[in-house]
Write an enzyme that holds these catalytic residues in place. Structure first.
Site, short mmCIF file in Angstrom:
data_model
loop_
_atom_site.label_atom_id
_atom_site.label_comp_id
_atom_site.label_asym_id
_atom_site.label_seq_id
_atom_site.Cartn_x
_atom_site.Cartn_y
_atom_site.Cartn_z
N GLU A 1 63.23 -51.75 94.64
CA GLU A 1 62.43 -53.06 94.58
C GLU A 1 60.89 -52.45 95.56
OE1 GLU A 1 64.55 -55.26 97.80
OE2 GLU A 1 62.40 -56.07 97.80
N ARG B 1 53.65 -56.87 99.36
CA ARG B 1 52.76 -56.51 100.20
C ARG B 1 51.57 -55.40 100.25
NH1 ARG B 1 57.65 -54.89 103.77
NH2 ARG B 1 59.36 -56.28 102.67
N THR C 1 59.68 -58.78 98.27
CA THR C 1 59.08 -59.72 99.44
C THR C 1 58.07 -61.27 97.83
OG1 THR C 1 58.57 -57.90 100.68
CG2 THR C 1 57.33 -60.04 100.98
N LYS D 1 70.79 -61.77 99.95
CA LYS D 1 69.90 -60.53 100.64
C LYS D 1 70.48 -60.73 101.72
CE LYS D 1 65.86 -58.43 101.40
NZ LYS D 1 64.31 -57.36 101.21
C1 3PG Z 1 62.65 -55.17 103.44
O1 3PG Z 1 61.90 -56.07 102.91
O2 3PG Z 1 63.57 -55.10 102.70
C2 3PG Z 1 62.43 -54.64 104.71
O3 3PG Z 1 60.94 -54.15 105.15
C3 3PG Z 1 63.30 -53.52 104.21
O4 3PG Z 1 63.46 -52.69 105.45
P1 3PG Z 1 63.11 -51.66 106.00
O5 3PG Z 1 62.30 -50.97 106.24
O6 3PG Z 1 64.27 -51.36 107.88
O7 3PG Z 1 64.53 -50.82 105.34
#
Ligand code: 3PG
Length: 210
Positions: A42, A46, A70, A130
């Site tokens: 993924e 961002r 995102t 998710k």
């Molecule tokens: C996401 O977008 O899935 C999260 O930012 C992942 O979060 P993490 O840094 O706590 O794994």
């Protein structure tokens, strides 16, 4: 859940979630992840480099499944598909975005954090969601509780998931896989330390799924 999404999610217990600053890193990074046993990757939209990174993975890394993460609006759906994303993930899913995703043509894992959001997405045909932000929203206890009223849904908890707590999630019958950034630490990426990332990825790939 559509057969192709179920098959995708069965390929690895963990989806690495990456914020990439340099698209030039995408190809060796994805190759290291695939080699270690994590083909679903993924890449979050961002950073300005994200779409080019997806493009590079789609073009040059056999076996990789580039996922656009995102995704916040309809315009980003089109840009992700144009770059070669084979799947789309959102952190949360307002109705207009969910409706656009429903017809986008690739597997989608829309984000939710409450029973009402999960129900709204299920009504649109999304049955693999998710769960974000997982730890902050109730973690494994939330997932166990929601299996009562909504037993047909499966989740990919993400947000605060680590190598240490991932087994608690993966032991649940309604968890298909987990996502997280711990596999690709910023310092290792900046140092182009793909050996270290490969080690973290192998550990993650060795976690037991359902
Ligand atoms: C996401 O977008 O899935 C999260 O930012 C992942 O979060 P993490 O840094 O706590 O794994």
């Amino acid at each position: 859940m559509p057969h192709d999404l179920a098959a995708l999610l069965a390929r690895a217990p963990v989806i690495p979630v990456i914020a990439i600053e340099d698209a030039g890193l995408a190809e060796p990074l994805a190759a290291a992840l695939v080699e270690a046993g994590l083909p679903l990757i993924e890449i979050t939209l961002r950073t300005p480099a994200a779409l080019d990174a997806i493009r590079a993975v789609a073009r040059a890394v056999p076996g990789a499944v580039p996922i656009a993460g995102t995704v916040l609006d309809e315009r980003q759906i089109a840009a992700s598909l144009d770059a070669g994303a084979q799947m789309i993930v959102t952190p949360g899913t307002p109705l207009a975005l969910a409706e656009a995703l429903a017809g986008c043509g690739v597997p989608v894992m829309p984000g939710c954090a409450s029973p009402g959001e999960a129900m709204a997405l299920s009504r649109l045909g999304f049955n693999a969601l998710k769960f974000f932000p997982a730890e902050a929203s109730g973690g494994p206890r939330w997932l166990s509780a929601i299996a009562g009223p909504l037993p047909h849904l499966v989740f990919c908890p993400t947000g605060g998931v680590t190598l240490a707590n991932a087994p608690d999630y993966l032991a649940l019958p309604n968890v298909a896989c987990v996502g997280g950034t711990w596999i690709t630490p910023k310092a290792a990426l900046q140092a182009r330390d793909f050996a270290a990332i490969g080690r973290l990825a192998r550990e993650a790939a060795g976690l037991k799924g359902r």
